[in-house]
Design a protein around this motif. Structure first.
Motif, PDB file in Angstrom:
ATOM      1  N   VAL A 109       0.837  -1.205   0.000  1.00 54.39           N
ATOM      2  CA  VAL A 109       0.000   0.000   0.000  1.00 54.39           C
ATOM      3  C   VAL A 109       0.870   1.252   0.000  1.00 54.39           C
ATOM      4  CG1 VAL A 109      -1.667   1.324   1.351  1.00 54.39           C
ATOM      5  CG2 VAL A 109      -1.966  -1.139   1.077  1.00 54.39           C
ATOM      6  N   LEU A 110       1.971   1.224   0.730  1.00 52.33           N
ATOM      7  CA  LEU A 110       2.890   2.372   0.757  1.00 52.33           C
ATOM      8  C   LEU A 110       3.488   2.626  -0.618  1.00 52.33           C
ATOM      9  CD1 LEU A 110       4.320   4.495   2.501  1.00 52.33           C
ATOM     10  CD2 LEU A 110       6.109   2.795   2.931  1.00 52.33           C
ATOM     11  N   PHE A 111       3.886   1.549  -1.312  1.00 53.14           N
ATOM     12  CA  PHE A 111       4.398   1.714  -2.670  1.00 53.14           C
ATOM     13  C   PHE A 111       3.328   2.299  -3.589  1.00 53.14           C
ATOM     14  CE2 PHE A 111       7.848  -1.217  -1.499  1.00 53.14           C
ATOM     15  CZ  PHE A 111       8.908  -0.584  -2.121  1.00 53.14           C
ATOM     16  N   MET A 112       2.089   1.849  -3.439  1.00 52.88           N
ATOM     17  CA  MET A 112       1.014   2.358  -4.283  1.00 52.88           C
ATOM     18  C   MET A 112       0.773   3.846  -4.014  1.00 52.88           C
ATOM     19  SD  MET A 112      -2.947   1.087  -4.578  1.00 52.88           S
ATOM     20  CE  MET A 112      -3.295   1.675  -2.924  1.00 52.88           C
ATOM     21  N   LEU A 113       0.766   4.246  -2.746  1.00 48.85           N
ATOM     22  CA  LEU A 113       0.562   5.654  -2.411  1.00 48.85           C
ATOM     23  C   LEU A 113       1.716   6.516  -2.912  1.00 48.85           C
ATOM     24  CD1 LEU A 113      -0.837   5.347   1.232  1.00 48.85           C
ATOM     25  CD2 LEU A 113      -2.115   5.815  -0.862  1.00 48.85           C
ATOM     26  N   ALA A 114       2.937   5.998  -2.833  1.00 49.47           N
ATOM     27  CA  ALA A 114       4.087   6.748  -3.347  1.00 49.47           C
ATOM     28  C   ALA A 114       3.975   6.968  -4.850  1.00 49.47           C
ATOM     29  CB  ALA A 114       5.384   6.013  -3.007  1.00 49.47           C
ATOM     30  N   ASN A 115       3.417   5.993  -5.544  1.00 47.68           N
ATOM     31  CA  ASN A 115       3.263   6.132  -6.991  1.00 47.68           C
ATOM     32  C   ASN A 115       2.163   7.123  -7.361  1.00 47.68           C
ATOM     33  OD1 ASN A 115       4.193   4.919  -9.645  1.00 47.68           O
ATOM     34  ND2 ASN A 115       1.993   4.559  -9.807  1.00 47.68           N
ATOM     35  N   MET A 116       1.249   7.393  -6.431  1.00 46.18           N
ATOM     36  CA  MET A 116       0.130   8.301  -6.703  1.00 46.18           C
ATOM     37  C   MET A 116       0.457   9.754  -6.400  1.00 46.18           C
ATOM     38  SD  MET A 116      -2.939   5.920  -5.169  1.00 46.18           S
ATOM     39  CE  MET A 116      -4.173   7.201  -5.382  1.00 46.18           C
TER      40      MET A 116
ATOM     41  N   VAL B 178       4.622  17.937  -6.279  1.00 43.84           N
ATOM     42  CA  VAL B 178       4.960  17.888  -4.859  1.00 43.84           C
ATOM     43  C   VAL B 178       6.431  17.562  -4.663  1.00 43.84           C
ATOM     44  CG1 VAL B 178       4.417  16.725  -2.679  1.00 43.84           C
ATOM     45  CG2 VAL B 178       2.607  17.218  -4.314  1.00 43.84           C
ATOM     46  N   LEU B 179       7.020  16.828  -5.613  1.00 43.10           N
ATOM     47  CA  LEU B 179       8.396  16.354  -5.467  1.00 43.10           C
ATOM     48  C   LEU B 179       9.446  17.357  -5.943  1.00 43.10           C
ATOM     49  CD1 LEU B 179       7.826  12.753  -6.899  1.00 43.10           C
ATOM     50  CD2 LEU B 179       7.763  13.447  -4.499  1.00 43.10           C
ATOM     51  N   LEU B 180       9.036  18.386  -6.676  1.00 39.17           N
ATOM     52  CA  LEU B 180      10.017  19.234  -7.349  1.00 39.17           C
ATOM     53  C   LEU B 180      10.948  19.948  -6.382  1.00 39.17           C
ATOM     54  CD1 LEU B 180       7.950  20.821 -10.275  1.00 39.17           C
ATOM     55  CD2 LEU B 180       9.613  18.951 -10.351  1.00 39.17           C
ATOM     56  N   TYR B 181      10.398  20.639  -5.397  1.00 38.04           N
ATOM     57  CA  TYR B 181      11.264  21.431  -4.519  1.00 38.04           C
ATOM     58  C   TYR B 181      12.179  20.556  -3.659  1.00 38.04           C
ATOM     59  CZ  TYR B 181      12.814  24.888  -1.123  1.00 38.04           C
ATOM     60  OH  TYR B 181      13.582  25.694  -0.322  1.00 38.04           O
ATOM     61  N   PRO B 182      11.669  19.497  -2.986  1.00 39.45           N
ATOM     62  CA  PRO B 182      12.604  18.648  -2.221  1.00 39.45           C
ATOM     63  C   PRO B 182      13.681  18.021  -3.095  1.00 39.45           C
ATOM     64  CG  PRO B 182      10.328  18.182  -1.602  1.00 39.45           C
ATOM     65  CD  PRO B 182      10.277  19.060  -2.800  1.00 39.45           C
ATOM     66  N   LEU B 183      13.313  17.563  -4.302  1.00 42.83           N
ATOM     67  CA  LEU B 183      14.307  16.970  -5.189  1.00 42.83           C
ATOM     68  C   LEU B 183      15.309  18.017  -5.681  1.00 42.83           C
ATOM     69  CD1 LEU B 183      12.069  14.565  -7.310  1.00 42.83           C
ATOM     70  CD2 LEU B 183      13.691  13.948  -5.509  1.00 42.83           C
TER      71      LEU B 183
ATOM     72  N   VAL C 214      12.890   5.424  -9.295  1.00 39.68           N
ATOM     73  CA  VAL C 214      12.138   5.242  -8.046  1.00 39.68           C
ATOM     74  C   VAL C 214      10.636   5.257  -8.323  1.00 39.68           C
ATOM     75  CG1 VAL C 214      11.646   6.248  -5.793  1.00 39.68           C
ATOM     76  CG2 VAL C 214      13.995   6.220  -6.653  1.00 39.68           C
ATOM     77  N   ILE C 215      10.182   6.191  -9.151  1.00 41.83           N
ATOM     78  CA  ILE C 215       8.744   6.295  -9.430  1.00 41.83           C
ATOM     79  C   ILE C 215       8.244   5.052 -10.158  1.00 41.83           C
ATOM     80  CG2 ILE C 215       7.023   7.576 -10.746  1.00 41.83           C
ATOM     81  CD1 ILE C 215       8.605  10.112 -10.206  1.00 41.83           C
ATOM     82  N   GLN C 216       8.946   4.625 -11.198  1.00 42.64           N
ATOM     83  CA  GLN C 216       8.487   3.474 -11.970  1.00 42.64           C
ATOM     84  C   GLN C 216       8.616   2.176 -11.169  1.00 42.64           C
ATOM     85  OE1 GLN C 216       6.999   4.674 -14.283  1.00 42.64           O
ATOM     86  NE2 GLN C 216       8.151   5.897 -15.742  1.00 42.64           N
ATOM     87  N   SER C 217       9.677   2.048 -10.375  1.00 35.68           N
ATOM     88  CA  SER C 217       9.831   0.820  -9.592  1.00 35.68           C
ATOM     89  C   SER C 217       8.775   0.714  -8.498  1.00 35.68           C
ATOM     90  CB  SER C 217      11.230   0.756  -8.971  1.00 35.68           C
ATOM     91  OG  SER C 217      11.448   1.840  -8.090  1.00 35.68           O
ATOM     92  N   ALA C 218       8.232   1.835  -8.042  1.00 37.65           N
ATOM     93  CA  ALA C 218       7.131   1.767  -7.077  1.00 37.65           C
ATOM     94  C   ALA C 218       5.919   1.083  -7.694  1.00 37.65           C
ATOM     95  CB  ALA C 218       6.772   3.173  -6.599  1.00 37.65           C
TER      96      ALA C 218
ATOM     97  N   GLY D 291       6.084  -0.904 -10.383  1.00 37.49           N
ATOM     98  CA  GLY D 291       6.487  -2.268 -10.700  1.00 37.49           C
ATOM     99  C   GLY D 291       6.465  -3.170  -9.479  1.00 37.49           C
ATOM    100  N   THR D 292       6.880  -2.660  -8.319  1.00 37.99           N
ATOM    101  CA  THR D 292       6.833  -3.445  -7.089  1.00 37.99           C
ATOM    102  C   THR D 292       5.402  -3.779  -6.709  1.00 37.99           C
ATOM    103  OG1 THR D 292       8.873  -2.410  -6.315  1.00 37.99           O
ATOM    104  CG2 THR D 292       7.480  -3.461  -4.659  1.00 37.99           C
ATOM    105  N   TYR D 293       4.522  -2.798  -6.834  1.00 30.97           N
ATOM    106  CA  TYR D 293       3.110  -3.028  -6.512  1.00 30.97           C
ATOM    107  C   TYR D 293       2.516  -4.114  -7.416  1.00 30.97           C
ATOM    108  CZ  TYR D 293      -1.921  -2.178  -6.491  1.00 30.97           C
ATOM    109  OH  TYR D 293      -3.281  -2.329  -6.447  1.00 30.97           O
ATOM    110  N   LEU D 294       2.845  -4.080  -8.698  1.00 33.12           N
ATOM    111  CA  LEU D 294       2.286  -5.062  -9.625  1.00 33.12           C
ATOM    112  C   LEU D 294       2.918  -6.442  -9.431  1.00 33.12           C
ATOM    113  CD1 LEU D 294       0.509  -5.682 -12.106  1.00 33.12           C
ATOM    114  CD2 LEU D 294       2.443  -5.023 -13.534  1.00 33.12           C
TER     115      LEU D 294
END
Length: 308
Positions: free
Chosen positions: A141-148, A153-158, A180-184, A186-189
Motif C-alpha cells: 500500500v505504501l508503494f502504491m501511495l508513493a506512486n500516486m 509535490v516532489l520538485l522542490y525537495p528533489l 524510483v517512481i516506476q519501480s514503485a 512495478g513493485t506493486y504489480l
C-alpha cells in the motif's frame, strides 16, 4: 408373421446398441454467424471505426502539416494538402535543437530507467511476494501511495537534494527520480503476481539444492518474463513522454530530452506551426518504432495470464 425369440433378442440388442451410442450434438449457430450480422454488430463496428478515426486524426494532421511550407499553411490552413513537398520544417527543427543529441539523451534516460526499475521491482517483489516479509500488505500500500503522488509535490525537495549532492542539471538526476517512481508501480504489480506463485515449483527447486538467489534468477524470472517484458516497454514509453521533471532538472541544452526540445520551439507571440508539427513527428517516430519492434512481446505479455 411370427418372430422367433432369437430374432427378437437381436432386434432389441441392436436398438439398445444404437441408443447407447453417444450422439454428438449439432453445434448451434450463434447469432450473427453464417454470413449474417446483427444490427448490434454493425453498431459496434461503426463505433470502432469512429474511435479509430478520432485517435488517428491528430497523427494525420501532424503528418500533413510537417511537409508544408509556412506559406501553404497560411493560405490553406491545417487541413489543406501541401502544394509542394517541403522538408524545411524538419531541417529547421533538426538543426535548431541538435536533434541527434536530444534523441540520444531520451533513449539513454528511458532505457536506463526501464532496466533499473524492472530490476529493483523484481528484487522488491521477490522479498514481499515470495519472501513473505512482515506487514507486506502495508508495504505494498505504501508503494502504491508513493506512486500516486503528483510530481509537482516532489520538485522542490528533489531540487534541494540534487543541488546539495551536485547532480542538478545531470541526466542521472532524472534517471534516479524516474527509476524510483516506476519501480514503485512495478513493485506493486509484481508483488501481487509473485504472491500467487506456485509453492510446488519453489519447493522442487529447494529440494534440488537451489538457494534463494538461484531460485529468483533461474526459476521465477524466466517464468515471469512476459510480465517483465510488458513492464520494460511501459517504463520506457512512460519515461520518454515525461516533461515536467526533465524541464526542471535539465536546464542546459546538452542534457535536454526530445519533449523539452519540442517545447522550446513555442515562442511568446509567434509559433511556426510547420516546424512544430515536424518536431512532433520526429519525436513520435522513435517511440512508434520501439512499439512496433516489441509489439509481439507486448501482446504475448498481456495475454500470458489468460492462457493456461
Amino acid at each position: 408373421m411370427t418372430v422367433s425369440a432369437p430374432d427378437t433378442r437381436a432386434t432389441v440388442a441392436a436398438d439398445a446398441g444404437r441408443a447407447s451410442r453417444p450422439t454428438t450434438p449439432k453445434p448451434r449457430k450463434r447469432p450473427g454467424e453464417g454470413g449474417r450480422k446483427r444490427p448490434s454488430d454493425w453498431v459496434v463496428l461503426a463505433g470502432g471505426i469512429v474511435i479509430a478515426v478520432l485517435i488517428a486524426a491528430p497523427f494525420l494532421l501532424i503528418l500533413l502539416n510537417s511537409f508544408k511550407t509556412p506559406a501553404d499553411y497560411a493560405a490553406g490552413g491545417p487541413l489543406a494538402w501541401p502544394t509542394q513537398l517541403s522538408f524545411d520544417g524538419i531541417t529547421t527543427f533538426w538543426n535548431r535543437v541538435d536533434f541527434p543529441l536530444k534523441l540520444w539523451n531520451s533513449v539513454f534516460i528511458s532505457g536506463m530507467v526501464a532496466l533499473l526499475a524492472v530490476l529493483i521491482s523484481i528484487l522488491n517483489a521477490f522479498a514481499i511476494g515470495i519472501g513473505r516479509v512482515r506487514y507486506r500488505t502495508w508495504i505494498v500500500v505504501l508503494f502504491m501511495l508513493a506512486n500516486m503522488l503528483p510530481q509537482e509535490v516532489l520538485l522542490y525537495p528533489l531540487y534541494m537534494m540534487f543541488k546539495g549532492i551536485g547532480l542538478y542539471d545531470n541526466v542521472w538526476s532524472v534517471i534516479i527520480v524516474f527509476t524510483v517512481i516506476q519501480s514503485a508501480f512495478g513493485t506493486y504489480l509484481l508483488s501481487s503476481v509473485y504472491g500467487t506463485f506456485p509453492k510446488e515449483i519453489l519447493e522442487a527447486a529447494a529440494l534440488d539444492g537451489a538457494g534463494r538467489w538461484r531460485v529468483l534468477w533461474r526459476v521465477i524470472v524466466p517464468i515471469s518474463r512476459p510480465t517483465l517484458s510488458v513492464l520494460l516497454i511501459f517504463f520506457f514509453i512512460w519515461t520518454w513522454n515525461e516533461f515536467l521533471i526533465p524541464l526542471t532538472f535539465l536546464v542546459s541544452n546538452d542534457n535536454q530530452t526530445v519533449p523539452v526540445a519540442i517545447s522550446l520551439l513555442q515562442g511568446d507571440r509567434l509559433m511556426d506551426v510547420t516546424t512544430t508539427s515536424a518536431s512532433a513527428l520526429l519525436g513520435l517516430i522513435p517511440t512508434l518504432v520501439f512499439f512496433l519492434i516489441f509489439q509481439r512481446t507486448l501482446a504475448r505479455g498481456i495475454t500470458a495470464g489468460a492462457v493456461k
